[in-house]
Scaffold this motif. Sequence first.
Motif, PDB file in Angstrom:
ATOM      1  N   ALA A 246       0.844  -1.207   0.000  1.00 44.85           N
ATOM      2  CA  ALA A 246       0.000   0.000   0.000  1.00 44.85           C
ATOM      3  C   ALA A 246       0.879   1.256   0.000  1.00 44.85           C
ATOM      4  N   LEU A 247       1.946   1.232   0.806  1.00 42.72           N
ATOM      5  CA  LEU A 247       2.886   2.362   0.858  1.00 42.72           C
ATOM      6  C   LEU A 247       3.582   2.533  -0.489  1.00 42.72           C
ATOM      7  N   LEU A 248       4.020   1.441  -1.079  1.00 41.96           N
ATOM      8  CA  LEU A 248       4.703   1.490  -2.380  1.00 41.96           C
ATOM      9  C   LEU A 248       3.781   2.017  -3.471  1.00 41.96           C
ATOM     10  N   ALA A 249       2.500   1.645  -3.412  1.00 37.35           N
ATOM     11  CA  ALA A 249       1.526   2.136  -4.403  1.00 37.35           C
ATOM     12  C   ALA A 249       1.362   3.649  -4.273  1.00 37.35           C
ATOM     13  N   ARG A 250       1.281   4.128  -3.018  1.00 34.58           N
ATOM     14  CA  ARG A 250       1.128   5.584  -2.804  1.00 34.58           C
ATOM     15  C   ARG A 250       2.347   6.339  -3.335  1.00 34.58           C
ATOM     16  N   ALA A 251       3.523   5.722  -3.200  1.00 31.68           N
ATOM     17  CA  ALA A 251       4.758   6.382  -3.650  1.00 31.68           C
ATOM     18  C   ALA A 251       5.070   6.097  -5.118  1.00 31.68           C
ATOM     19  N   ASP A 252       4.224   5.264  -5.766  1.00 34.79           N
ATOM     20  CA  ASP A 252       4.397   4.904  -7.172  1.00 34.79           C
ATOM     21  C   ASP A 252       5.755   4.239  -7.414  1.00 34.79           C
ATOM     22  N   ILE A 253       6.057   3.236  -6.594  1.00 32.75           N
ATOM     23  CA  ILE A 253       7.314   2.489  -6.710  1.00 32.75           C
ATOM     24  C   ILE A 253       7.000   1.003  -6.867  1.00 32.75           C
ATOM     25  N   ASP A 254       7.636   0.376  -7.843  1.00 29.21           N
ATOM     26  CA  ASP A 254       7.426  -1.043  -8.153  1.00 29.21           C
ATOM     27  C   ASP A 254       7.754  -1.906  -6.924  1.00 29.21           C
ATOM     28  N   PRO A 255       6.777  -2.684  -6.416  1.00 28.65           N
ATOM     29  CA  PRO A 255       7.010  -3.498  -5.209  1.00 28.65           C
ATOM     30  C   PRO A 255       8.038  -4.604  -5.402  1.00 28.65           C
ATOM     31  N   GLN A 256       8.403  -4.897  -6.661  1.00 28.34           N
ATOM     32  CA  GLN A 256       9.381  -5.962  -6.897  1.00 28.34           C
ATOM     33  C   GLN A 256      10.833  -5.466  -6.870  1.00 28.34           C
ATOM     34  N   ARG A 257      11.004  -4.168  -6.732  1.00 29.76           N
ATOM     35  CA  ARG A 257      12.382  -3.644  -6.659  1.00 29.76           C
ATOM     36  C   ARG A 257      12.992  -3.950  -5.289  1.00 29.76           C
ATOM     37  N   ARG A 258      14.318  -3.806  -5.212  1.00 36.03           N
ATOM     38  CA  ARG A 258      15.025  -4.011  -3.948  1.00 36.03           C
ATOM     39  C   ARG A 258      15.585  -2.670  -3.462  1.00 36.03           C
ATOM     40  N   ALA A 259      15.857  -2.622  -2.171  1.00 35.07           N
ATOM     41  CA  ALA A 259      16.250  -1.358  -1.529  1.00 35.07           C
ATOM     42  C   ALA A 259      17.418  -0.665  -2.223  1.00 35.07           C
ATOM     43  N   GLU A 260      18.433  -1.444  -2.610  1.00 34.16           N
ATOM     44  CA  GLU A 260      19.649  -0.800  -3.142  1.00 34.16           C
ATOM     45  C   GLU A 260      19.451  -0.148  -4.504  1.00 34.16           C
ATOM     46  N   THR A 261      18.269  -0.368  -5.144  1.00 33.81           N
ATOM     47  CA  THR A 261      18.029   0.257  -6.457  1.00 33.81           C
ATOM     48  C   THR A 261      17.323   1.606  -6.342  1.00 33.81           C
ATOM     49  N   LEU A 262      16.849   1.944  -5.133  1.00 33.61           N
ATOM     50  CA  LEU A 262      16.100   3.197  -4.974  1.00 33.61           C
ATOM     51  C   LEU A 262      17.028   4.397  -4.792  1.00 33.61           C
ATOM     52  N   THR A 263      16.690   5.496  -5.450  1.00 35.07           N
ATOM     53  CA  THR A 263      17.460   6.724  -5.274  1.00 35.07           C
ATOM     54  C   THR A 263      17.056   7.396  -3.961  1.00 35.07           C
ATOM     55  N   VAL A 264      17.829   8.382  -3.559  1.00 40.00           N
ATOM     56  CA  VAL A 264      17.497   9.161  -2.361  1.00 40.00           C
ATOM     57  C   VAL A 264      16.125   9.814  -2.529  1.00 40.00           C
ATOM     58  N   GLU A 265      15.869  10.320  -3.724  1.00 43.49           N
ATOM     59  CA  GLU A 265      14.578  10.989  -3.991  1.00 43.49           C
ATOM     60  C   GLU A 265      13.419  10.007  -3.805  1.00 43.49           C
ATOM     61  N   GLU A 266      13.593   8.757  -4.234  1.00 40.05           N
ATOM     62  CA  GLU A 266      12.535   7.756  -4.078  1.00 40.05           C
ATOM     63  C   GLU A 266      12.330   7.371  -2.609  1.00 40.05           C
ATOM     64  N   PHE A 267      13.424   7.308  -1.858  1.00 40.62           N
ATOM     65  CA  PHE A 267      13.276   7.039  -0.421  1.00 40.62           C
ATOM     66  C   PHE A 267      12.535   8.182   0.271  1.00 40.62           C
ATOM     67  N   CYS A 268      12.808   9.408  -0.136  1.00 41.66           N
ATOM     68  CA  CYS A 268      12.104  10.561   0.444  1.00 41.66           C
ATOM     69  C   CYS A 268      10.609  10.483   0.095  1.00 41.66           C
ATOM     70  N   ARG A 269      10.312  10.034  -1.128  1.00 35.66           N
ATOM     71  CA  ARG A 269       8.911   9.878  -1.542  1.00 35.66           C
ATOM     72  C   ARG A 269       8.204   8.857  -0.636  1.00 35.66           C
ATOM     73  N   LEU A 270       8.871   7.741  -0.383  1.00 35.60           N
ATOM     74  CA  LEU A 270       8.313   6.727   0.509  1.00 35.60           C
ATOM     75  C   LEU A 270       8.075   7.309   1.916  1.00 35.60           C
ATOM     76  N   ALA A 271       9.084   8.024   2.422  1.00 41.49           N
ATOM     77  CA  ALA A 271       8.960   8.612   3.761  1.00 41.49           C
ATOM     78  C   ALA A 271       7.795   9.592   3.821  1.00 41.49           C
ATOM     79  N   ASN A 272       7.619  10.355   2.764  1.00 42.75           N
ATOM     80  CA  ASN A 272       6.522  11.353   2.744  1.00 42.75           C
ATOM     81  C   ASN A 272       5.154  10.703   2.595  1.00 42.75           C
ATOM     82  N   CYS A 273       5.126   9.432   2.155  1.00 44.84           N
ATOM     83  CA  CYS A 273       3.844   8.718   1.984  1.00 44.84           C
ATOM     84  C   CYS A 273       3.493   7.867   3.216  1.00 44.84           C
ATOM     85  N   LEU A 274       4.395   7.830   4.195  1.00 43.75           N
ATOM     86  CA  LEU A 274       4.136   7.016   5.390  1.00 43.75           C
ATOM     87  C   LEU A 274       2.882   7.459   6.107  1.00 43.75           C
TER      88      LEU A 274
END
Length: 274
Positions: A246-274
């Motif tokens: 649900a969090l990944l959907a809100r942040a528009d990030i593919d749930p099949q990706r792994r942590a090390e592929t996410l940019t800083v900007e994408e991590f911030c997007r996830l944090a802002n969608c918490l």
Amino acid sequence: MAALDGLPPLRDVIQRHGLDAKKALGQNFLLDLNLTQKIARTAGPLADVTVIEVGPGPGGLTRAILALGARKVVAIERDARCLPALAEIGSHYPGRLQVIEGDALKVDFEALADGPVRIIANLPYNVGTQLLVNWLLPERWPPFWQSMTLMFQREVGLRIVAGADDDHYGRLGVLCGWRTKARLAFDVPPQAFTPPPKVTSTVVHLEPIENPIPCSAASLEKVTQAAFGQRRKMLRQSLKPVGGEALLARADIDPQRRAETLTVEEFCRLANCL
């Protein structure tokens, strides 16, 4: 440099004060005064600057910072055995060295800020990473410091400067990449220290980004901790404790990706969608 500042060689200081490095305090004394000057110079011009140093030990780096013209050095030292050696440096540079005996993890660093501040330190190995995170995550930003020039084990230095798809990328790389520009300055071989550590050390220089991506530090810590806690798993699995798919959907990030592929900007997007 012994001739430059008129103080005795560090080996003599250590011998006279009986300063054998204590493993329990994460101590490795840096005796090469050419290297301590190189570290201090990496921080940039020091005139009119207050320098905060953690773990000065017998004061090799302290001497280099003062010799290069820092207005004032505030040194935090937990080991009472080192205080007489530091007092000798203070007498040589009247009014320019303030020594605080205590645990750096309990110090209110912001309260020590007096004008422009640079942090320069050969950090004790056992508290270095935690101190860095504390300095990265104050509520107010830009922070009280203009730059940080810090020595770590090389492995930690690589984690600090790592970006997405780098083997060393993790929580530390995200936090440093979010709020700072970090670069590796140079390596320091084990034999430069007493006693020599088993690993190479590296000096890292960090400068704050004035306007980082708006994001809650606490949320970013929570997301990165979960994501990298199970770094080999897909995000839909590793992020389950903080919202999963649900969090990944809100942040528009593919749930099949792994942590090390996410940019800083994408991590911030996830944090802002918490």
